[in-house]
Design a protein around this motif. Structure first.
Motif, PDB file in Angstrom:
ATOM      1  N   PRO A 272       7.318 -37.682 -32.302  1.00 22.32           N
ATOM      2  CA  PRO A 272       6.094 -37.571 -33.103  1.00 22.32           C
ATOM      3  C   PRO A 272       4.906 -38.235 -32.412  1.00 22.32           C
ATOM      4  O   PRO A 272       4.976 -39.401 -32.024  1.00 22.32           O
ATOM      5  N   LYS A 273       3.856 -37.454 -32.183  1.00 25.02           N
ATOM      6  CA  LYS A 273       2.610 -37.908 -31.571  1.00 25.02           C
ATOM      7  C   LYS A 273       2.740 -38.241 -30.093  1.00 25.02           C
ATOM      8  O   LYS A 273       1.832 -38.814 -29.498  1.00 25.02           O
ATOM      9  N   VAL A 274       3.876 -37.880 -29.469  1.00 23.87           N
ATOM     10  CA  VAL A 274       4.061 -38.109 -28.032  1.00 23.87           C
ATOM     11  C   VAL A 274       4.385 -36.789 -27.353  1.00 23.87           C
ATOM     12  O   VAL A 274       5.347 -36.115 -27.717  1.00 23.87           O
ATOM     13  N   ASN A 287      24.307 -26.896 -17.477  1.00 26.10           N
ATOM     14  CA  ASN A 287      25.179 -27.929 -18.022  1.00 26.10           C
ATOM     15  C   ASN A 287      24.925 -28.071 -19.513  1.00 26.10           C
ATOM     16  O   ASN A 287      23.877 -27.670 -20.027  1.00 26.10           O
ATOM     17  N   GLN A 288      25.889 -28.649 -20.211  1.00 23.49           N
ATOM     18  CA  GLN A 288      25.720 -28.841 -21.649  1.00 23.49           C
ATOM     19  C   GLN A 288      24.512 -29.717 -21.946  1.00 23.49           C
ATOM     20  O   GLN A 288      23.774 -29.496 -22.909  1.00 23.49           O
ATOM     21  N   VAL A 289      24.310 -30.722 -21.079  1.00 19.73           N
ATOM     22  CA  VAL A 289      23.123 -31.570 -21.190  1.00 19.73           C
ATOM     23  C   VAL A 289      22.423 -31.571 -19.833  1.00 19.73           C
ATOM     24  O   VAL A 289      22.771 -32.350 -18.953  1.00 19.73           O
ATOM     25  N   PRO A 290      21.458 -30.701 -19.619  1.00 15.08           N
ATOM     26  CA  PRO A 290      20.784 -30.632 -18.313  1.00 15.08           C
ATOM     27  C   PRO A 290      19.972 -31.894 -18.039  1.00 15.08           C
ATOM     28  O   PRO A 290      19.511 -32.573 -18.955  1.00 15.08           O
ATOM     29  N   ARG A 291      19.819 -32.184 -16.749  1.00  8.53           N
ATOM     30  CA  ARG A 291      19.060 -33.368 -16.371  1.00  8.53           C
ATOM     31  C   ARG A 291      17.570 -33.084 -16.501  1.00  8.53           C
ATOM     32  O   ARG A 291      17.061 -32.104 -15.966  1.00  8.53           O
ATOM     33  N   VAL A 292      16.878 -33.967 -17.194  1.00 10.85           N
ATOM     34  CA  VAL A 292      15.447 -33.804 -17.426  1.00 10.85           C
ATOM     35  C   VAL A 292      14.708 -34.985 -16.807  1.00 10.85           C
ATOM     36  O   VAL A 292      15.064 -36.144 -17.037  1.00 10.85           O
ATOM     37  N   THR A 293      13.693 -34.696 -16.023  1.00  7.60           N
ATOM     38  CA  THR A 293      12.834 -35.735 -15.476  1.00  7.60           C
ATOM     39  C   THR A 293      11.503 -35.685 -16.206  1.00  7.60           C
ATOM     40  O   THR A 293      10.832 -34.648 -16.217  1.00  7.60           O
ATOM     41  N   GLU A 294      11.147 -36.785 -16.815  1.00 10.65           N
ATOM     42  CA  GLU A 294       9.875 -36.871 -17.520  1.00 10.65           C
ATOM     43  C   GLU A 294       8.817 -37.321 -16.522  1.00 10.65           C
ATOM     44  O   GLU A 294       8.781 -38.476 -16.121  1.00 10.65           O
ATOM     45  N   ILE A 295       7.967 -36.386 -16.125  1.00  9.50           N
ATOM     46  CA  ILE A 295       6.965 -36.689 -15.104  1.00  9.50           C
ATOM     47  C   ILE A 295       5.896 -37.621 -15.649  1.00  9.50           C
ATOM     48  O   ILE A 295       5.485 -38.581 -15.001  1.00  9.50           O
ATOM     49  N   LYS A 296       5.444 -37.323 -16.854  1.00 10.81           N
ATOM     50  CA  LYS A 296       4.426 -38.150 -17.479  1.00 10.81           C
ATOM     51  C   LYS A 296       4.419 -37.871 -18.976  1.00 10.81           C
ATOM     52  O   LYS A 296       4.612 -36.741 -19.401  1.00 10.81           O
ATOM     53  N   SER A 297       4.196 -38.897 -19.759  1.00 17.06           N
ATOM     54  CA  SER A 297       4.067 -38.727 -21.203  1.00 17.06           C
ATOM     55  C   SER A 297       2.756 -39.348 -21.660  1.00 17.06           C
ATOM     56  O   SER A 297       2.142 -40.143 -20.950  1.00 17.06           O
ATOM     57  N   GLY A 298       2.345 -38.955 -22.853  1.00 17.90           N
ATOM     58  CA  GLY A 298       1.086 -39.469 -23.363  1.00 17.90           C
ATOM     59  C   GLY A 298       0.914 -39.125 -24.823  1.00 17.90           C
ATOM     60  O   GLY A 298       1.890 -38.816 -25.519  1.00 17.90           O
ATOM     61  N   GLY A 299      -0.314 -39.149 -25.262  1.00 18.84           N
ATOM     62  CA  GLY A 299      -0.605 -38.901 -26.657  1.00 18.84           C
ATOM     63  C   GLY A 299      -0.454 -37.447 -27.047  1.00 18.84           C
ATOM     64  O   GLY A 299      -0.093 -36.588 -26.243  1.00 18.84           O
ATOM     65  N   ARG A 300      -0.765 -37.181 -28.268  1.00 20.58           N
ATOM     66  CA  ARG A 300      -0.632 -35.850 -28.810  1.00 20.58           C
ATOM     67  C   ARG A 300      -1.539 -34.857 -28.093  1.00 20.58           C
ATOM     68  O   ARG A 300      -2.715 -35.121 -27.872  1.00 20.58           O
ATOM     69  N   MET A 301      -0.963 -33.728 -27.683  1.00 24.81           N
ATOM     70  CA  MET A 301      -1.684 -32.641 -27.012  1.00 24.81           C
ATOM     71  C   MET A 301      -2.291 -33.082 -25.685  1.00 24.81           C
ATOM     72  O   MET A 301      -3.293 -32.522 -25.236  1.00 24.81           O
ATOM     73  N   ASP A 302      -1.666 -34.040 -25.026  1.00 23.61           N
ATOM     74  CA  ASP A 302      -2.135 -34.470 -23.714  1.00 23.61           C
ATOM     75  C   ASP A 302      -1.615 -33.566 -22.600  1.00 23.61           C
ATOM     76  O   ASP A 302      -2.033 -33.697 -21.453  1.00 23.61           O
ATOM     77  N   PHE A 303      -0.677 -32.653 -22.916  1.00 27.31           N
ATOM     78  CA  PHE A 303      -0.064 -31.789 -21.910  1.00 27.31           C
ATOM     79  C   PHE A 303       0.049 -30.393 -22.504  1.00 27.31           C
ATOM     80  O   PHE A 303       0.819 -30.169 -23.429  1.00 27.31           O
ATOM     81  N   LEU A 304      -0.716 -29.434 -21.949  1.00 27.61           N
ATOM     82  CA  LEU A 304      -0.800 -28.109 -22.572  1.00 27.61           C
ATOM     83  C   LEU A 304      -0.409 -27.029 -21.563  1.00 27.61           C
ATOM     84  O   LEU A 304       0.720 -26.983 -21.130  1.00 27.61           O
ATOM     85  N   GLY A 305      -1.344 -26.117 -21.218  1.00 30.96           N
ATOM     86  CA  GLY A 305      -1.008 -25.039 -20.297  1.00 30.96           C
ATOM     87  C   GLY A 305      -0.503 -25.552 -18.969  1.00 30.96           C
ATOM     88  O   GLY A 305      -0.899 -26.618 -18.495  1.00 30.96           O
ATOM     89  N   ILE A 306       0.397 -24.776 -18.320  1.00 31.19           N
ATOM     90  CA  ILE A 306       1.050 -25.241 -17.101  1.00 31.19           C
ATOM     91  C   ILE A 306       1.182 -24.095 -16.100  1.00 31.19           C
ATOM     92  O   ILE A 306       1.312 -22.929 -16.486  1.00 31.19           O
ATOM     93  N   LEU A 307       1.144 -24.441 -14.808  1.00 39.57           N
ATOM     94  CA  LEU A 307       1.194 -23.436 -13.739  1.00 39.57           C
ATOM     95  C   LEU A 307       1.721 -24.067 -12.464  1.00 39.57           C
ATOM     96  O   LEU A 307       1.412 -25.227 -12.164  1.00 39.57           O
ATOM     97  N   GLU A 308       2.493 -23.305 -11.675  1.00 38.93           N
ATOM     98  CA  GLU A 308       2.815 -23.726 -10.313  1.00 38.93           C
ATOM     99  C   GLU A 308       1.872 -23.005  -9.354  1.00 38.93           C
ATOM    100  O   GLU A 308       1.796 -21.768  -9.352  1.00 38.93           O
ATOM    101  N   ALA A 309       1.140 -23.759  -8.554  1.00 41.63           N
ATOM    102  CA  ALA A 309       0.234 -23.187  -7.569  1.00 41.63           C
ATOM    103  C   ALA A 309       1.020 -22.698  -6.359  1.00 41.63           C
ATOM    104  O   ALA A 309       2.208 -22.982  -6.197  1.00 41.63           O
ATOM    105  N   ASN A 310       0.364 -21.964  -5.485  1.00 42.11           N
ATOM    106  CA  ASN A 310       1.038 -21.423  -4.305  1.00 42.11           C
ATOM    107  C   ASN A 310       1.578 -22.507  -3.383  1.00 42.11           C
ATOM    108  O   ASN A 310       2.550 -22.282  -2.643  1.00 42.11           O
ATOM    109  N   ASP A 311       0.961 -23.683  -3.410  1.00 42.06           N
ATOM    110  CA  ASP A 311       1.433 -24.769  -2.554  1.00 42.06           C
ATOM    111  C   ASP A 311       2.553 -25.581  -3.192  1.00 42.06           C
ATOM    112  O   ASP A 311       3.008 -26.573  -2.624  1.00 42.06           O
ATOM    113  N   GLY A 312       3.012 -25.153  -4.376  1.00 40.62           N
ATOM    114  CA  GLY A 312       4.113 -25.835  -5.041  1.00 40.62           C
ATOM    115  C   GLY A 312       3.686 -26.936  -5.989  1.00 40.62           C
ATOM    116  O   GLY A 312       4.531 -27.495  -6.702  1.00 40.62           O
ATOM    117  N   SER A 313       2.402 -27.253  -6.017  1.00 40.62           N
ATOM    118  CA  SER A 313       1.945 -28.273  -6.963  1.00 40.62           C
ATOM    119  C   SER A 313       1.942 -27.706  -8.377  1.00 40.62           C
ATOM    120  O   SER A 313       1.850 -26.491  -8.581  1.00 40.62           O
TER     121      SER A 313
END
Length: 341
Positions: A272-274, A287-313
């Motif tokens: 909630p709110k994260v 796997n039944q429980v896949p490995r997840v890496t949390e790159i960054k977390s923050g407040g509500r709606m701090d992470f929205l649309g997402i894209l991989e660029a041609n350089d892999g970023s």
């Protein structure tokens, strides 16, 4: 349909689309959120400084960023405001962007319909031209070259000449569209604020899990390289292998992307709110429980649309900017001159 060179968009910032909720959260980006000087700075900025809902690529690999106060293109060196001739310097409401196969640009807005830009002039489409609703939040091009708009009045398909609208009268389970995706077999998948469904060209079918329960409030749908369908609903992240639906994670998935290595990236609510930017390791995806890496977390709606660029970023939008993750560090692009902070 109107040809536009200067058009004033008036926005009442009220309802916003949320994740993991049937009642969406409120966007807090009205002018009242800023001081007068701050608001002028945001509008005059050469980079996105308001909420970024979607991040896409054009055919040259440039980054297209749909922010509330303008749509920008980043060519690897600098940002260009693609909507400076459309928007008033006071208000705007852009939500999504798409470059079609012919190189034309489409801009979806929260309450002002759709804009088309061919590199020289703009066209403005609204309900007067047949668009299902002036709230056109999502744009998708199918394999036949039709442009689909996810609106609050159903799914609108534009064939280059006219619109055809699909609503609950045609079998669509809900008229508020969150996501559109065409799979390799030509089936169109729709996420809505209600039940999610797919369309085979003849009828809409609500898809349900093994318990016979439909998926509600689906915000994102992709097909991976293996043909699996991934989507996020009010209950977490799911995968469909054409036979069974598997719940992969309880983490929210507002947006989903598969990178070149096969890792699955998501943005969404984890508590909630994260909200967080997360990566699911390709080696453990099944796997039944896949490995997840949390790159960054923050407040509500701090992470929205997402894209991989041609350089892999990995590029992602937030409530106030656009960001790039290069595998080690996260760059926030802010400031009138586009400096990286």
């Amino acid at each position: 349909m109107k040809q536009v060179h200067v058009y004033v968009l008036l926005l009442v910032f009220s309802i916003s689309c949320g994740q993991n909720q049937t009642k969406p959260p409120q966007d807090n980006i009205s002018k009242g959120h800023y001081s007068e000087s701050q608001f002028k700075e945001v509008v005059a900025s050469k980079v996105p400084m308001s909420m970024v809902r979607n991040v896409k690529k054009d055919r040259d690999g440039n980054i297209l960023i749909a922010s509330y106060l303008g749509v920008f293109r980043y060519d690897g060196i600098s940002f260009t405001n693609l909507t400076s001739e459309i928007i008033s310097p006071r208000f705007a409401s852009f939500w999504d962007v798409l470059e079609d196969r012919k190189g034309n640009l489409w801009f979806g807005t929260k309450d002002s319909g759709v804009y088309y830009y061919n590199g020289k002039s703009y066209l403005h489409f609204t309900t007067k031209d047949g668009l299902g609703s002036n709230s056109a939040l999502h744009i998708y091009e199918d394999k036949a070259g039709n442009i689909w708009f996810g609106t609050k009045g159903g799914a609108s398909r534009y064939d280059g000449r006219s619109f055809r609208n699909f609503t609950t009268k045609d079998g669509l389970p809900n008229n508020d569209i969150n996501a559109i995706m065409e799979d390799k077999n030509g089936k169109l998948w729709f996420g809505t604020r209600g039940e999610a469904c797919y369309y085979d060209g003849k009828k809409f079918t609500v898809f349900k899990n093994k318990d016979g329960k439909p998926f509600y409030n689906v915000w994102s749908i992709i097909e991976d390289k293996k043909g699996n369908i991934w989507f996020g609903d009010a209950d977490g992240l799911w995968r469909y292998n054409s036979k069974t639906y598997t719940k992969v994670s309880q983490r929210g998935a507002y947006a989903i992307v598969e990178d070149k290595k096969g890792n699955i990236w998501t943005t969404g609510e984890i508590n909630p709110k994260v909200w967080a930017l997360s990566r699911y390791d390709v080696k453990s995806l099944y796997n039944q429980v896949p490995r997840v890496t949390e790159i960054k977390s923050g407040g509500r709606m701090d992470f929205l649309g997402i894209l991989e660029a041609n350089d892999g970023s990995i590029w992602f939008g937030s409530g106030s900017a656009v960001h790039r993750y290069d595998g080690k560090t996260i760059t926030d692009f802010k400031g009138n001159d586009g400096q990286k902070n």
